[in-house]
Design a protein around this motif. Structure first.
Motif, PDB file in Angstrom:
ATOM      1  N   ILE A  42       0.853  -1.195   0.000  1.00  0.00           N
ATOM      2  CA  ILE A  42       0.000   0.000   0.000  1.00  0.00           C
ATOM      3  C   ILE A  42       0.887   1.242   0.000  1.00  0.00           C
ATOM      4  CG2 ILE A  42      -1.754   1.315   1.260  1.00  0.00           C
ATOM      5  CD1 ILE A  42      -2.611  -1.338   2.574  1.00  0.00           C
ATOM      6  N   ARG A  99      -3.697   4.904   4.175  1.00  0.00           N
ATOM      7  CA  ARG A  99      -3.091   3.567   4.242  1.00  0.00           C
ATOM      8  C   ARG A  99      -3.834   2.707   5.255  1.00  0.00           C
ATOM      9  NH1 ARG A  99       1.757   6.546   4.510  1.00  0.00           N
ATOM     10  NH2 ARG A  99       2.194   5.756   6.599  1.00  0.00           N
ATOM     11  N   LYS A 143      -5.737  -0.710   4.451  1.00  0.00           N
ATOM     12  CA  LYS A 143      -5.260  -1.892   5.172  1.00  0.00           C
ATOM     13  C   LYS A 143      -6.425  -2.575   5.889  1.00  0.00           C
ATOM     14  CE  LYS A 143      -2.076  -1.291   8.451  1.00  0.00           C
ATOM     15  NZ  LYS A 143      -0.791  -1.322   9.165  1.00  0.00           N
ATOM     16  N   THR A 146      -7.333  -6.388   5.033  1.00  0.00           N
ATOM     17  CA  THR A 146      -7.083  -7.442   6.022  1.00  0.00           C
ATOM     18  C   THR A 146      -8.385  -8.108   6.470  1.00  0.00           C
ATOM     19  OG1 THR A 146      -6.946  -5.772   7.770  1.00  0.00           O
ATOM     20  CG2 THR A 146      -4.858  -6.578   6.879  1.00  0.00           C
ATOM     21  N   ILE A 198      -0.977  -7.618   4.129  1.00  0.00           N
ATOM     22  CA  ILE A 198      -0.264  -6.396   3.772  1.00  0.00           C
ATOM     23  C   ILE A 198       1.234  -6.705   3.825  1.00  0.00           C
ATOM     24  CG2 ILE A 198       0.086  -3.945   4.287  1.00  0.00           C
ATOM     25  CD1 ILE A 198      -2.862  -4.917   3.414  1.00  0.00           C
ATOM     26  N   GLU A 216       4.104  -1.106   3.502  1.00  0.00           N
ATOM     27  CA  GLU A 216       3.484   0.192   3.247  1.00  0.00           C
ATOM     28  C   GLU A 216       4.591   1.174   2.906  1.00  0.00           C
ATOM     29  OE1 GLU A 216       0.770   1.743   6.229  1.00  0.00           O
ATOM     30  OE2 GLU A 216       0.472  -0.280   7.000  1.00  0.00           O
TER      31      GLU A 216
END
Length: 120
Positions: free
Chosen positions: A7, A15, A19, A23, A29, A32
Protein backbone atom coordinates in the motif's frame (compact mmCIF):
# COMPACT_ATOMS: atom_id res chain seq x y z
CA UNK A 1 -2.75 -17.71 2.28
CA UNK A 2 -4.05 -14.34 1.10
CA UNK A 3 -2.49 -12.30 -1.65
CA UNK A 4 0.29 -9.95 -0.49
CA UNK A 5 -0.30 -6.26 -1.11
CA UNK A 6 1.91 -3.16 -0.96
CA UNK A 7 0.00 0.00 0.00
CA UNK A 8 1.48 3.33 -1.10
CA UNK A 9 -0.07 6.63 0.00
CA UNK A 10 1.42 9.72 1.59
CA UNK A 11 -1.53 9.90 4.02
CA UNK A 12 -1.21 7.47 6.93
CA UNK A 13 -4.98 7.67 7.38
CA UNK A 14 -5.57 6.43 3.81
CA UNK A 15 -3.09 3.57 4.24
CA UNK A 16 -4.88 2.59 7.44
CA UNK A 17 -8.29 2.65 5.73
CA UNK A 18 -7.10 0.49 2.83
CA UNK A 19 -5.26 -1.89 5.17
CA UNK A 20 -8.43 -2.29 7.23
CA UNK A 21 -10.56 -3.11 4.16
CA UNK A 22 -8.03 -5.61 2.82
CA UNK A 23 -7.08 -7.44 6.02
CA UNK A 24 -10.77 -7.92 6.92
CA UNK A 25 -11.14 -9.68 3.58
CA UNK A 26 -8.22 -12.07 3.88
CA UNK A 27 -5.47 -10.12 2.14
CA UNK A 28 -2.02 -9.77 3.65
CA UNK A 29 -0.26 -6.40 3.77
CA UNK A 30 3.29 -7.04 2.56
CA UNK A 31 4.45 -3.48 3.25
CA UNK A 32 3.48 0.19 3.25
CA UNK A 33 5.21 3.24 1.78
CA UNK A 34 4.52 6.96 2.06
CA UNK A 35 6.05 8.05 -1.24
CA UNK A 36 6.99 6.74 -4.67
CA UNK A 37 10.70 6.47 -3.92
CA UNK A 38 10.13 4.23 -0.89
CA UNK A 39 7.48 2.31 -2.88
CA UNK A 40 10.03 1.16 -5.45
CA UNK A 41 12.47 0.05 -2.71
CA UNK A 42 9.71 -1.80 -0.82
CA UNK A 43 8.55 -3.44 -4.04
CA UNK A 44 12.05 -4.85 -4.62
CA UNK A 45 12.15 -6.07 -1.00
CA UNK A 46 8.77 -7.76 -0.70
CA UNK A 47 7.70 -8.46 -4.33
CA UNK A 48 3.98 -8.18 -3.56
CA UNK A 49 1.18 -9.76 -5.63
CA UNK A 50 -0.34 -6.30 -5.99
CA UNK A 51 0.55 -2.66 -5.35
CA UNK A 52 -2.06 -0.01 -4.54
CA UNK A 53 -0.45 3.27 -5.56
CA UNK A 54 -1.62 6.81 -4.85
CA UNK A 55 -1.12 9.24 -7.74
CA UNK A 56 -0.35 12.44 -5.83
CA UNK A 57 2.64 12.06 -3.48
CA UNK A 58 5.82 13.90 -2.50
CA UNK A 59 9.32 12.77 -3.62
CA UNK A 60 8.11 10.71 -6.57
CA UNK A 61 4.48 10.77 -7.70
CA UNK A 62 2.46 7.65 -8.46
CA UNK A 63 3.05 7.78 -12.22
CA UNK A 64 6.84 7.90 -11.76
CA UNK A 65 6.66 5.18 -9.09
CA UNK A 66 4.53 3.03 -11.42
CA UNK A 67 7.15 3.39 -14.16
CA UNK A 68 9.90 2.54 -11.64
CA UNK A 69 8.07 -0.57 -10.43
CA UNK A 70 7.36 -1.68 -14.01
CA UNK A 71 11.08 -1.24 -14.80
CA UNK A 72 11.91 -3.60 -11.91
CA UNK A 73 9.10 -6.06 -12.73
CA UNK A 74 7.27 -5.69 -16.06
CA UNK A 75 4.61 -8.14 -14.81
CA UNK A 76 3.83 -6.08 -11.67
CA UNK A 77 0.14 -5.70 -10.80
CA UNK A 78 -0.60 -2.09 -9.90
CA UNK A 79 -3.89 -0.36 -9.10
CA UNK A 80 -3.78 3.44 -8.97
CA UNK A 81 -5.67 5.45 -6.37
CA UNK A 82 -6.72 8.94 -7.35
CA UNK A 83 -8.80 11.82 -6.14
CA UNK A 84 -11.67 13.01 -8.31
CA UNK A 85 -10.67 15.16 -11.26
CA UNK A 86 -7.36 13.45 -12.06
CA UNK A 87 -8.55 11.89 -15.33
CA UNK A 88 -5.47 12.86 -17.33
CA UNK A 89 -3.17 11.26 -14.76
CA UNK A 90 -5.37 8.16 -14.57
CA UNK A 91 -5.14 7.77 -18.35
CA UNK A 92 -1.35 8.18 -18.21
CA UNK A 93 -1.21 5.58 -15.41
CA UNK A 94 -3.23 3.05 -17.43
CA UNK A 95 -1.00 3.69 -20.47
CA UNK A 96 2.03 3.15 -18.21
CA UNK A 97 0.77 -0.27 -17.17
CA UNK A 98 -1.65 0.19 -14.25
CA UNK A 99 -4.31 -2.53 -14.25
CA UNK A 100 -7.13 -0.45 -12.74
CA UNK A 101 -7.80 2.61 -10.63
CA UNK A 102 -9.96 3.44 -7.64
CA UNK A 103 -11.21 6.88 -6.75
CA UNK A 104 -11.03 8.53 -3.32
CA UNK A 105 -12.93 8.66 -1.06
CA UNK A 106 -12.75 4.85 -1.10
CA UNK A 107 -15.75 2.59 -0.98
CA UNK A 108 -14.80 -0.80 0.42
CA UNK A 109 -16.75 -2.67 -2.30
CA UNK A 110 -14.94 -0.82 -5.09
CA UNK A 111 -11.51 -1.45 -3.53
CA UNK A 112 -12.25 -5.16 -3.17
CA UNK A 113 -13.75 -5.40 -6.66
CA UNK A 114 -10.60 -3.88 -8.20
CA UNK A 115 -8.26 -6.08 -6.13
CA UNK A 116 -10.22 -9.27 -6.93
CA UNK A 117 -10.29 -8.37 -10.62
CA UNK A 118 -6.50 -8.01 -10.73
CA UNK A 119 -5.24 -10.76 -8.37
CA UNK A 120 -8.29 -12.86 -7.51
Amino acid sequence: MGKRILIVDDAAFMRMMIKDILTKNGYEIAAEAENGKIAIEKYKEVTPDLTLLDITMPELDGIQALKGIKAVDPAANVIMCSAMGQQAMVIEAIQSGAKDFIVKPFQAERVLEAVKKVVG
